[in-house]
Design an enzyme around this catalytic site. Structure first.
Site, PDB file in Angstrom:
ATOM      1  N   GLY A 131      12.608   4.931  -9.133  1.00  0.00           N
ATOM      2  CA  GLY A 131      12.502   4.343 -10.461  1.00  0.00           C
ATOM      3  C   GLY A 131      12.200   2.858 -10.496  1.00  0.00           C
ATOM      4  O   GLY A 131      11.965   2.304 -11.574  1.00  0.00           O
ATOM      5  N   GLU A 248       2.558  -9.101   6.009  1.00  0.00           N
ATOM      6  CA  GLU A 248       2.585  -7.671   5.693  1.00  0.00           C
ATOM      7  C   GLU A 248       1.251  -7.237   5.103  1.00  0.00           C
ATOM      8  O   GLU A 248       0.704  -6.192   5.481  1.00  0.00           O
ATOM      9  CB  GLU A 248       3.717  -7.375   4.712  1.00  0.00           C
ATOM     10  CG  GLU A 248       3.800  -5.915   4.320  1.00  0.00           C
ATOM     11  CD  GLU A 248       4.946  -5.621   3.347  1.00  0.00           C
ATOM     12  OE1 GLU A 248       5.005  -4.489   2.840  1.00  0.00           O
ATOM     13  OE2 GLU A 248       5.758  -6.535   3.091  1.00  0.00           O
ATOM     14  N   GLN A 285     -33.723   8.956   3.797  1.00  0.00           N
ATOM     15  CA  GLN A 285     -33.542   7.613   3.264  1.00  0.00           C
ATOM     16  C   GLN A 285     -32.161   7.431   2.643  1.00  0.00           C
ATOM     17  O   GLN A 285     -31.513   6.384   2.842  1.00  0.00           O
ATOM     18  CB  GLN A 285     -34.621   7.309   2.213  1.00  0.00           C
ATOM     19  CG  GLN A 285     -34.574   5.875   1.700  1.00  0.00           C
ATOM     20  CD  GLN A 285     -35.622   5.608   0.637  1.00  0.00           C
ATOM     21  OE1 GLN A 285     -35.537   6.134  -0.462  1.00  0.00           O
ATOM     22  NE2 GLN A 285     -36.627   4.815   0.979  1.00  0.00           N
ATOM     23  N   GLU A 373      -3.252  -3.511  -8.392  1.00  0.00           N
ATOM     24  CA  GLU A 373      -2.992  -4.157  -9.688  1.00  0.00           C
ATOM     25  C   GLU A 373      -2.070  -5.360  -9.530  1.00  0.00           C
ATOM     26  O   GLU A 373      -2.267  -6.405 -10.164  1.00  0.00           O
ATOM     27  CB  GLU A 373      -2.387  -3.139 -10.654  1.00  0.00           C
ATOM     28  CG  GLU A 373      -3.346  -2.033 -11.107  1.00  0.00           C
ATOM     29  CD  GLU A 373      -3.650  -1.013 -10.012  1.00  0.00           C
ATOM     30  OE1 GLU A 373      -4.737  -0.406 -10.063  1.00  0.00           O
ATOM     31  OE2 GLU A 373      -2.793  -0.829  -9.109  1.00  0.00           O
TER      32      GLU A 373
END
Length: 390
Positions: A131, A248, A285, A373
């Site tokens: 949550g 990180e 192509q 985001e």
């Protein structure tokens, strides 16, 4: 384009890493995927060869490369080149180890770092809770101090990479009441041995990708932690967690570029071998244009990443620039691997072909370590784009 970030010493290390991956990891990798974790004996073998613990000082049995991340990056590049992974080792080495190096006391380092360096003491970090997602200020796992100074830990964590293989887990818990005026305060890092009474490894989470990385739920019930096992100062965990975010995100970016390169190689080889309408697929192509675009995007991502590697070693990689690198490289990774799977046609959807595993493994990189985001929010803030006011 020729890369300039690595020296002869780095390339010697690369040769050792490549030989180990090809001999010890690749032949058994499907077994580890099926088992949902890497055999811990692999990490011990790597410790014997000096392939892990690279940033740990020699005093504690490590490689002594305390001022560079590049050896870690090479290990990630070589596992990706072989279309494998080392499961949760990146978390142990690139995420958890820097916390111990930066915030542990000398006594704590003496207890934990030798085993972490030789691969016999694996570590994970438990931040995320059901949550809460990326909002770490919403952590509800609590630790309350007893009169004798010890702490009693209760709560649950989820999406914990390396939680099943770990011997130590850095658990982020709330040690003071939530204050809406100081949402980042009141959190503390506890270093918890996984054999502690009250420590429970919950269900293993069945993921669509990175299946060799053990990912589990963890539960703590009246788990007693000694005051000597607090990392740093109580109440400062959020500040500490921000310290290592750049590295990180950098390690995620290294993997993103390396797997994109592996996908291009696989698609190019397949296109040269596969015939369609009597001609090699590579003669069409569209195939040539798709792979040329993939190569160009990945080369640009590599250049951006190499600049970030240099900046990180110089102590100059800002959180916003790390966010830019992670955002760009993982988005490129997603596009490139998708296109390379398309070159394979229906075979690309079959797990027998490595491109399928690269595809499923790649999806999470735009989520963990901070979603795309969240990266955009960090970048926008760095650009001076203020939040909308009512």
């Amino acid at each position: 384009m020729r890369r300039t970030v690595y020296t002869e010493d780095h390339e010697s290390f690369r040769a050792l890493a490549r030989e180990f991956v090809e001999r010890e990891l690749a032949p058994k990798f499907q077994e580890y995927e099926d088992a949902g974790r890497i055999d811990k004996a692999v990490f011990a073998k790597m410790g014997e060869l000096g392939l892990i613990g690279l940033q740990i000082p020699e005093e504690f049995g490590g490689g002594g490369q305390t001022d560079t991340f590049k050896y870690n990056a090479i290990l990630t590049e070589e596992t990706a080149r072989a279309c494998t992974s080392l499961g949760s080792l990146r978390v142990h080495q690139d995420v958890v180890t820097p916390y111990i190096l930066e915030y542990a006391t000398h006594e704590q380092k003496g207890r934990w770092l030798p085993g972490m360096a030789n691969g016999t003491l694996m570590a994970a970090i438990a931040m995320t809770e059901p949550g809460t997602g990326s909002d770490l200020t919403g952590i509800r796992t609590r630790a309350e101090q007893r009169e004798d100074g010890a702490w009693v830990l209760n709560g649950s964590k989820t999406f914990i990479s390396g939680g099943a293989n770990a011997d130590l887990v850095l658990v982020i818990a709330r040690t003071s009441a939530y204050d809406p005026d100081d949402r980042r305060g009141g959190l503390t890092i506890f270093v918890v041995p996984t054999d502690s009474p009250g420590f429970e490894v919950g269900r293993g989470l069945q993921k669509i990708g990175i299946k060799s990385q053990d990912t589990v739920e963890l539960h703590f019930t009246d788990l007693v932690v000694a005051d000597a096992d607090i990392l740093g100062e109580p109440g400062r965990a959020f500040e500490y967690m921000s310290h290592n975010l750049a590295q990180e995100r950098l390690t995620i970016a290294v993997n993103a570029v390396s797997t994109a390169q592996a996908a291009i190689r696989l698609a190019s080889e397949y296109a040269q071998e596969r015939k369609s309408f009597g001609q090699p697929l590579s003669s069409f192509q569209n195939t040539k244009f798709v792979l040329a675009e993939c190569s160009t995007e990945t080369t640009a991502a590599q250049a951006m990443l190499d600049q970030a590697l240099e900046a990180h070693d110089a102590g100059e990689l800002s959180p916003a620039d790390a966010a830019r690198v992670k955002l760009f490289t993982t988005e490129v990774q997603g596009r490139v691997i998708d296109n390379c799977l398309q070159v394979h046609g229906g075979y690309g959807y079959i797990l027998e072909y490595p491109i399928a595993r690269l595809y499923t493994d790649a999806r999470v990189t735009r989520i963990y370590g901070g979603t795309s985001e969240v990266m955009k929010t960090i970048i926008a803030k760095d650009m001076g784009l203020s939040a909308r006011r009512s």
